[in-house]
Design an enzyme around this catalytic site. Structure first.
Site, mmCIF file in Angstrom:
data_model
loop_
_atom_site.group_PDB
_atom_site.id
_atom_site.type_symbol
_atom_site.label_atom_id
_atom_site.label_comp_id
_atom_site.label_asym_id
_atom_site.label_seq_id
_atom_site.Cartn_x
_atom_site.Cartn_y
_atom_site.Cartn_z
ATOM 1 N N ASP A 75 0.913 -1.211 0.072
ATOM 2 C CA ASP A 75 -0.001 0.123 0.132
ATOM 3 C C ASP A 75 0.941 1.358 0.161
ATOM 4 O O ASP A 75 1.972 1.221 0.153
ATOM 5 C CB ASP A 75 -1.056 0.013 1.114
ATOM 6 C CG ASP A 75 -2.100 0.697 0.930
ATOM 7 O OD1 ASP A 75 -2.417 1.725 0.486
ATOM 8 O OD2 ASP A 75 -3.279 0.273 1.490
ATOM 9 N N ALA A 115 -7.936 -3.399 1.390
ATOM 10 C CA ALA A 115 -7.039 -4.467 2.080
ATOM 11 C C ALA A 115 -5.814 -4.767 1.286
ATOM 12 O O ALA A 115 -4.873 -5.120 1.619
ATOM 13 C CB ALA A 115 -7.854 -5.892 2.444
ATOM 14 N N LYS A 116 -6.019 -4.655 -0.301
ATOM 15 C CA LYS A 116 -5.274 -4.949 -1.135
ATOM 16 C C LYS A 116 -4.344 -6.323 -0.905
ATOM 17 O O LYS A 116 -3.335 -6.388 -1.017
ATOM 18 C CB LYS A 116 -3.948 -3.616 -1.163
ATOM 19 C CG LYS A 116 -4.484 -2.271 -1.639
ATOM 20 C CD LYS A 116 -3.729 -1.100 -1.640
ATOM 21 C CE LYS A 116 -4.393 0.182 -1.784
ATOM 22 N NZ LYS A 116 -4.981 0.746 -0.713
ATOM 23 N N ARG A 117 -5.202 -7.277 -0.904
ATOM 24 C CA ARG A 117 -4.753 -8.549 -0.610
ATOM 25 C C ARG A 117 -4.514 -9.336 -1.974
ATOM 26 O O ARG A 117 -4.965 -8.704 -2.918
ATOM 27 C CB ARG A 117 -5.804 -9.527 0.153
ATOM 28 C CG ARG A 117 -6.300 -8.941 1.552
ATOM 29 C CD ARG A 117 -4.767 -8.905 2.660
ATOM 30 N NE ARG A 117 -5.089 -8.686 4.020
ATOM 31 C CZ ARG A 117 -5.145 -7.611 4.489
ATOM 32 N NH1 ARG A 117 -4.582 -6.583 3.977
ATOM 33 N NH2 ARG A 117 -5.479 -7.570 5.751
#
Lengths: 273, 273
Positions: free
Chosen positions: A99, B95-97
């Protein structure tokens, strides 16, 4: 833990095995489900049965997040147990976070300060300013995804621009980051033929290698091209070890499987160093 | 929530504003620190002050993870509060998983089933088999990182291979995934000049647009090139709203800032639909 200390542990234990701790409550012995904290108790049993054969443990954070608050409590207890009882093992939060700057700092704080992991895996898609906040923790290690073990790795990671594949750009660019000496890289065991090229770019870096066992990767093939002068490999096995048996003999069977890999690794170390 | 319902809410509220809930305890009024759950209480105050002006809320998960178990409890209470009191708002777990198949399924379960978010942001670096497990939840939305708002976006995302930029490959490839109709994309407001090209590839998809305000993006520029026939934009503002004041008037000031954006959005909607 420094990489020199990690290498020293590797030679002491004659092992560069990393045990994945990806706990699925459907796959552990039923007797554990009656315990107050089944995930932690299972991890503890696996660690107790394998800690002299492994130099690293790698919980994949997804498996804890999926169990909500209880999962996070089990993760905290697991890392505390490792740090208190086996401070010589290298701990990896397999989180694959990524991020922008201030947010990346929050993730780094969560895994490095609150939980006291030695390292965390990080995704490179968002570039330099998403990775450097992790590297700012100078006593910790940042493990960047380079070439992953799955089929989807071929979707973008192996595509060529400006004369080389994306994963090579990731490797090369990352060497220019502040504190880049604390970088390690994820390279899948299923991509053994790529290790020669990777070693040309990062000859000395540690590579975290998932994909041996259930995913089809082969230890000998990886070592043939992947060893560095300080070993430089952490070979992860998860399902092949922790789910070797679903019966009450799971810990004995886990140790047997870990022992097989450790024996193979000892032979490789003997032959190469 | 379907995209048709989301569009309907946008026209009802004359707003396509998403409020980011990235809580840093150093930035909220000191009086909150004495409360039992400062993060949730602050979120609740922001939601109460802005819910008629915003169609979506987006907690960035890093800010909760950084506070450990208490952070996760605050996140759960926040999503529960939204779902119980404002079921008409669209909720985004930022969450940018991104992980391989079985692991991605665990993340999807965490955010879609346990927490009941409407959507989650996902990183594309690991390819198709890291994204499809999220899309398997047919009533949910998967928001794929395409072109992010940070400087590091230029490290890899805008690099050209096989005739086009990586972010365009991500957009195009993702359209072939199972349940791709449930995809949305992250495109940074700081990259307003790219929206025309992006709309050629995904003319109807919703784009989640961070970077307005503190990061320097401009609402008018984004809308000029980014609007679709069903609006198709969720413009996120975080710091400009929730940290408009650190005093006891923070909620009043947050509402004022949200109102400014909503008024601007109402004018844009009026002019275009």
């Amino acid at each position: 833990m420094t990489t020199a200390q990690l290498t020293s542990e590797i030679f002491k234990k004659k092992s560069f095995l990393c045990v994945g701790l990806d706990i699925d409550l459907n796959k552990i012995p039923e007797s554990f489900l009656e315990k107050e904290d089944p995930i932690f108790e299972f991890n503890k049993a696996i660690i107790d049965a394998t800690h002299d054969l492994a130099v690293a443990y790698k919980p994949n954070i997804a498996f804890y997040e999926a169990y909500g608050i209880k999962g996070w409590q089990a993760l905290q207890k697991t890392i505390d147990y490792l740090n208190e009882n086996h401070p010589e093992v290298f701990t990896i939060a397999d989180a694959k976070r990524g991020d922008i700057g201030n947010t990346a700092s929050m993730y780094a704080r969560a895994f490095f300060e609150d939980m006291e992991f030695d390292s965390v895996t990080v995704a490179p898609y968002m570039g330099k300013d998403s990775v450097e906040p992790f590297l700012a923790f100078e006593t910790k290690h940042t493990i960047l995804l380079a070439l992953t073990s799955n089929q989807g790795a071929f979707d973008y990671q192996t595509k060529v621009f400006e004369g080389k594949e994306l994963y090579k750009h990731v490797l090369e660019t990352s060497k220019t980051y502040a504190n880049s000496e604390n970088l390690m890289y994820v390279v899948g065991a299923t991509k053994a033929e790529y290790f020669t090229e990777i070693r040309k770019i990062v000859p000395d870096s540690f590579l975290l290698v998932p994909g041996v066992g259930a995913q089809g990767g082969n230890l000998q093939d990886v070592c043939a091209n992947g060893l560095s002068k300080n070993v430089g490999l952490l070979i992860n096995s998860t399902r092949g070890i922790i789910y070797a048996s679903k019966g009450e003999d799971f810990a004995v069977k886990a140790r047997e499987e870990a022992q097989k890999l450790q024996t193979e690794m000892a032979t490789i170390l003997e032959a190469n160093f």
